[in-house]
Write an enzyme that holds these catalytic residues in place. Structure first.
Site, PDB file in Angstrom:
ATOM      1  N   HIS A   1      67.717  17.378  43.885  1.00  0.00           N
ATOM      2  CA  HIS A   1      66.641  16.560  43.312  1.00  0.00           C
ATOM      3  C   HIS A   1      67.217  15.534  42.326  1.00  0.00           C
ATOM      4  O   HIS A   1      66.996  14.327  42.467  1.00  0.00           O
ATOM      5  CB  HIS A   1      65.627  17.472  42.616  1.00  0.00           C
ATOM      6  CG  HIS A   1      64.482  16.747  41.988  1.00  0.00           C
ATOM      7  ND1 HIS A   1      63.251  16.635  42.590  1.00  0.00           N
ATOM      8  CD2 HIS A   1      64.383  16.072  40.814  1.00  0.00           C
ATOM      9  CE1 HIS A   1      62.443  15.924  41.804  1.00  0.00           C
ATOM     10  NE2 HIS A   1      63.108  15.572  40.714  1.00  0.00           N
ATOM     11  N   GLU A   2      67.981  16.030  41.358  1.00  0.00           N
ATOM     12  CA  GLU A   2      68.518  15.125  40.333  1.00  0.00           C
ATOM     13  C   GLU A   2      69.543  14.164  40.946  1.00  0.00           C
ATOM     14  O   GLU A   2      69.635  13.004  40.540  1.00  0.00           O
ATOM     15  CB  GLU A   2      69.126  15.903  39.168  1.00  0.00           C
ATOM     16  CG  GLU A   2      68.143  16.818  38.423  1.00  0.00           C
ATOM     17  CD  GLU A   2      66.840  16.147  37.999  1.00  0.00           C
ATOM     18  OE1 GLU A   2      66.850  14.925  37.761  1.00  0.00           O
ATOM     19  OE2 GLU A   2      65.814  16.853  37.925  1.00  0.00           O
TER      20      GLU A   2
ATOM     21  N   GLU B   1      60.707   9.239  41.949  1.00  0.00           N
ATOM     22  CA  GLU B   1      60.485  10.605  42.404  1.00  0.00           C
ATOM     23  C   GLU B   1      60.579  10.685  43.939  1.00  0.00           C
ATOM     24  O   GLU B   1      60.977  11.720  44.485  1.00  0.00           O
ATOM     25  CB  GLU B   1      59.127  11.092  41.895  1.00  0.00           C
ATOM     26  CG  GLU B   1      58.914  12.585  41.927  1.00  0.00           C
ATOM     27  CD  GLU B   1      59.817  13.401  40.993  1.00  0.00           C
ATOM     28  OE1 GLU B   1      60.532  12.812  40.155  1.00  0.00           O
ATOM     29  OE2 GLU B   1      59.808  14.641  41.127  1.00  0.00           O
TER      30      GLU B   1
HETATM   31 CO    CO Z   1      62.242  14.148  39.322  1.00  0.00          CO
END
Ligand code: CO
Length: 512
Positions: free
Chosen positions: A276-277, A306
């Site tokens: 995710h990061e 995102e």
């Molecule tokens: Co995020």
């Protein structure tokens, strides 16, 4: 136009960019101090660090609200040649710097100060109320926060036919209105609800054993670094550290700092968080250094940011092709500790769906329900349709209706998130917008590159990364989020791609 005036306005544009870049130098320095505070700083440094950050924030605010900034903007806007093509670098920079300047100068300094104070008291009171599982302790402060947010919305203003929530949401997602959000959220909510019903009602369920397998932390660290590097995070321009809450920070595209976290009994948590990061980081590394410190060198919005993290975490990191490649790697990194885990245990385990009370622990599918509940509530609160005192009841009712859960107490209910206590409303939908954009972008990527999943099986992720670099990262803020979506996919944002993605993957895993 005479040559002389053109020279003057070109230099006005040059001076405008110089000011923007200077402000960005200061802002990015504050970011680095923030990273240091979370990752390295000893606890004793906290008081002085808060003063350092407050001083930098004051100086930054002075720079970006300086009337000279406004004058230069007006000069640039009056040069019709400079902004003739609305998607040129110059026009984009002027448009977005104008937006930011107006936004910052619309709030009276007294209100900004009041907000800083109330959110500091808010967070403190919220933490205590959460410990005591008692919303009534937080209620009086939240009432003050809501009152302040309504006044803030009035200062910003909102479009015709809009509502106060729109004004607040723009801090996170420019041009986003509650009506836009609702258009995609309602079909998502309704179809997701019936999908969740199908999954929960099925007698076939993936095994959870992979999520309970203890694996040494040192190997986990090596494993997630290897995966993040393979999918395209560039460690010559970034690093990975550990923090309580994973995040992506850094000063500019050539210095990006990721953090993740580790639990012995759940390597999937570290892997999901790191991918995710790393997705956020790959976006940041894909921005243009030439345009650093100006809108053309900045990311579009929280929703688009995102979308990049969720795509690598979910569309890639939870798909079958990825695990065809990654499953044997588990053996390479964890040796005999992984013995007895079948491919099905691992691939099924990372895709388990289960209704829970806590948003941050939710799976890929139910996560969106948590967001929709918060969106519906905060819209009603800001709009005056829901009194603060009635939040717990309204919250619990929606959890029953959408997720079939009886919330046992306020700590597992309406007190679980820090956002409202920080005077932040309008933020939550960016998470689900990210999921929606991710799915729609990824569908288009699959259309453009039909062999993509075959490549994942071979551990090749370059083609997808380059596609994202070209279509989404390099253009900076040339397009706003909604326009970027049309530009890249040919369609406005819709709930269908995300639903197709979830239904197509989860039904077979649950034997449907
Ligand atoms: Co995020």
């Amino acid at each position: 136009m005479t040559v002389t005036t053109q020279k003057t306005t070109i230099s006005a544009y040059g001076r405008l960019l110089d000011l923007a870049r200077e402000a960005s130098l200061l802002g990015s320095t504050a970011q680095l101090l923030g990273w240091d505070q979370e990752v390295l700083m000893p606890g004793g440094g906290l008081d002085y660090r808060s003063r350092q950050l407050a001083q930098l924030a004051r100086m930054h605010h002075e720079m970006v609200t300086d009337p000279q900034f406004g004058d230069l903007l007006t000069q640039c806007e009056s040069d019709s040649e400079l902004t003739a093509d609305p998607t040129s670098d110059e026009a984009v920079n002027v448009r977005e710097l104008r937006w930011a300047y107006d936004r910052k100068t619309k709030l009276p300094p007294a209100l900004v100060e009041e907000e800083a104070k109330i959110s500091s008291i808010g967070q403190h009171t919220w933490a205590e109320a959460r410990r005591n599982k008692d919303f009534s302790q937080f209620q009086p402060v939240l009432e003050k926060i809501i009152d302040l947010l309504r006044r803030k919305a009035e200062c910003y203003g909102w479009g015709e036919g809009g509502e106060p929530w729109d004004a607040l949401a723009e801090d996170y997602e420019k041009g986003c209105t509650a009506a836009d959000v609702e258009t995609v959220f309602i079909p998502l909510r309704d179809r997701l609800q019936s999908l969740l019903g199908e999954l929960m009602g099925s007698s076939t369920k993936p095994s959870n054993t992979f999520n309970e397998l203890p694996l040494p932390l040192e190997q986990q660290q090596k494993f997630v670094k290897f995966v993040s590097e393979t999918i395209g995070f560039d460690y010559s321009r970034g690093r990975l550290d550990t923090s309580t809450h994973p995040f992506c920070s850094g000063t500019h595209c050539n210095d990006i700092r990721l953090t993740t976290r580790y639990h012995e009994a759940n390597v999937n948590d570290a892997l999901g968080s790191t991918m995710h990061e790393a997705g956020h980081g790959i976006y940041e590394q894909g921005l243009s250094y030439e345009h650093v410190g100006t809108p053309m060198g900045n990311s579009v919005s929280l929703g688009i940011h995102e979308s990049q993290s969720r795509m690598w975490e979910n569309q890639v990191g939870r798909c079958e092709a990825f695990w065809r490649w990654c499953y044997p790697k588990l053996g390479d990194f964890f040796g005999t500790a992984i013995n007895g885990m079948s491919f099905e245990d691992v691939y099924g385990g990372v895709n388990i769906v289960s209704s829970g009370f806590i948003r941050v622990e939710a799976d890929e599918a139910t996560y969106n329900m948590h967001i929709m509940i918060r969106f519906e509530l905060e819209r009603a609160i800001i709009g005056g349709d829901l009194a603060v005192a009635d939040i717990p009841d309204a919250w619990n009712q929606k959890y029953k209706e959408y997720l079939g859960l009886d919330v046992p107490d306020d700590a597992k209910g309406c007190l679980q998130d820090i956002h409202w206590s920080m005077a932040s409303m309008g933020y939550f939908p960016t998470y689900t917008l990210g999921n929606l954009y991710a799915a729609q972008f990824f569908e288009k990527a699959l259309k453009d590159m039909p062999d993509l999943e075959g490549q994942f099986e071979r551990g090749e992720f370059d083609t997808l990364k380059i596609w994202l670099n070209t279509n989404i990262h390099a253009p900076g803020q040339r397009y706003r989020a909604a326009d970027l979506c049309v530009q890249v996919t040919g369609q406005p944002l819709s709930a269908d791609p995300l639903l197709r993605h979830l239904e197509g993957k989860l039904r077979p895993l649950y034997g449907i």
